[in-house]
Design an enzyme around this catalytic site. Structure first.
Site, mmCIF file in Angstrom:
data_model
loop_
_atom_site.group_PDB
_atom_site.id
_atom_site.type_symbol
_atom_site.label_atom_id
_atom_site.label_comp_id
_atom_site.label_asym_id
_atom_site.label_seq_id
_atom_site.Cartn_x
_atom_site.Cartn_y
_atom_site.Cartn_z
ATOM 1 N N ILE A 120 0.728 -1.053 -0.019
ATOM 2 C CA ILE A 120 0.002 0.059 0.049
ATOM 3 C C ILE A 120 0.895 1.271 -0.061
ATOM 4 C CG2 ILE A 120 -1.862 1.286 1.308
ATOM 5 C CD1 ILE A 120 -2.896 -1.214 2.132
ATOM 6 N N ASP A 121 2.025 1.269 0.900
ATOM 7 C CA ASP A 121 2.927 2.379 0.500
ATOM 8 C C ASP A 121 3.380 2.446 -0.700
ATOM 9 O OD1 ASP A 121 3.050 3.004 3.413
ATOM 10 O OD2 ASP A 121 4.669 1.885 3.675
ATOM 11 N N LEU A 122 3.840 1.208 -1.421
ATOM 12 C CA LEU A 122 4.393 1.493 -2.695
ATOM 13 C C LEU A 122 3.244 1.815 -3.602
ATOM 14 C CD1 LEU A 122 6.671 -1.560 -2.577
ATOM 15 C CD2 LEU A 122 7.347 0.801 -2.283
#
Length: 396
Positions: free
Chosen positions: A170-172
């Protein structure tokens, strides 16, 4: 491609992963970090995560997302710090400003779009937060959003608990959305001359990937279709990890069923019911048992040879070291060099880009470029020293 200048108030992973992609294009990326707070460590907390690679503020988890960048330290809680930010945007002709700060703090820090576009009307502004500006106080953290967005519900053993994914996807994903949205905004700016504000919600970005499960609810799906399936595919059978004499094979098959069962060793798995996807669903568990009974009698390479000949997607299970050494990727890896001269091989770019930078300068130490960047904005050595003495900047 024209080089751009990106000024980014960034920390953790989501935004640094986005601005890394700009650095790989050869753009100038200047990361802003906070000055030391009382009792805390200065700058990005990720500087202090992992093994010590170069020095205490450049540890292993920090390096890869921050190569190819410059670093300045600026106290945006002070009006003088905010004045410096505005001057940098104007003097350095900044194209893009990014941040991954709580939206409730934008105005207090002087980083809100209205304030900064007043300095430079064609500025592209991009922010990442947990749920966008409508939820300004909610912090964003990858595993929490995974839990909230259903990712943990669809990951892992169906007989086990909800499971976190093995990478901070999700960060990426949020970082990739900043990258794509900035590119679109720059294209629009070339046509209109106007800047734009971009708000990336980690939750919304993550939910956009629920394409194979969320719409099924209104199609009256069986509950098993939108929950954990382990290594199986919910629709395509047989797709799974199967044991071999000397390891494991992952095979993806469904429409290839006739080709698969035409292979002599897999012929016993076939029957009349299993000729269709619908029939295979009825005998899912039995198929996986029958497949495992076949694969366990052969080596990985024997199995892969037959599957390749039948053009059925399959592979052995690789660990990360083996992935790094794959001939298909070996020449695609990006690299940096530690201060002591050791080469660090890093992840490849997602897509080959002509004239992209594959050898990037090592991640900067805290505030390493504060003095130089301020000087480029017209500050004298005396002024920079005074700002440092007053706690407005650090690292100078």
């Amino acid at each position: 491609m024209k080089s751009r200048t990106v000024l980014s108030l960034e920390q953790a992973l989501s935004l640094p992963s986005a601005t890394l992609r700009f650095a790989q294009l050869g753009w100038r990326v200047i990361r802003i970090e906070a000055t030391k707070a009382d009792g805390g460590l200065p700058g990005d907390p990720n500087r202090y995560i992992g093994g010590r690679v170069a020095d205490d503020d450049r540890r292993s988890y920090f390096i890869a997302p921050n190569v190819g960048k410059e670093a300045i330290a600026l106290n945006l809680k002070l009006p003088r710090g905010q004045e410096i930010l505005r001057r940098l945007i104007s003097a350095l002709d900044v194209d893009v400003f990014c941040c991954n700060t709580l939206p409730s703090r934008y105005k207090a820090l002087g980083i809100d779009y209205a304030t900064l576009c007043a300095v430079k009307p064609d500025l592209i502004w991009a922010g990442i937060s947990a749920m966008g500006p409508d939820y300004p106080e909610v912090p964003g953290y990858d595993p929490v959003i995974q839990a909230m967005c259903g990712y943990m519900e669809v990951t892992g053993d169906p007989a086990g608990p909800p499971t976190q994914m093995g990478l901070p996807v999700i960060d990426l994903k949020a970082g990739d959305e900043v990258y794509a949205s900035v590119m679109l905004a720059l294209l629009e700016r070339s046509e209109t001359g106007r800047g734009k504000a971009i708000h990336v919600s980690m939750l919304q970005a993550a939910a956009s990937w629920l394409i194979t499960v969320l719409p099924l609810i209104d199609c009256d799906c069986d509950p098993s279709e939108i929950t954990r399936a382990g290594n199986e595919h919910r629709k395509f059978i047989p797709t799974n990890v199967y044991p071999a004499k000397d390891g494991f094979v992952y095979m993806a098959s469904d429409v290839q069923w006739r080709r698969l069962t035409a292979v002599a060793k897999f012929a016993p798995v076939a029957n009349a019911v299993r000729a269709t996807n619908e029939g295979r669903h009825k005998e899912r568990e039995a198929i996986h048992r029958d497949m495992a009974a076949v694969t366990s009698r052969h080596t990985v390479e024997e199995l892969l040879a037959d599957l390749r000949a039948a053009t059925i997607p399959a592979t052995r299970i690789f660990d990360i070291t083996q992935v790094r050494d794959l001939p298909q990727l070996r020449q695609k890896l990006t690299r940096t060099i530690m201060p002591q001269g050791r080469v660090v091989r890093m992840q490849p770019m997602a897509v080959d880009v002509e004239k992209a930078v594959s050898d990037l300068a090592f991640a900067p130490s805290y505030g390493a470029h504060t003095g130089r960047v301020l000087a480029q904005a017209g500050y004298t050595e005396k002024e920079i020293a005074a700002l440092a003495a007053d706690g407005v900047v650090a690292g100078a």
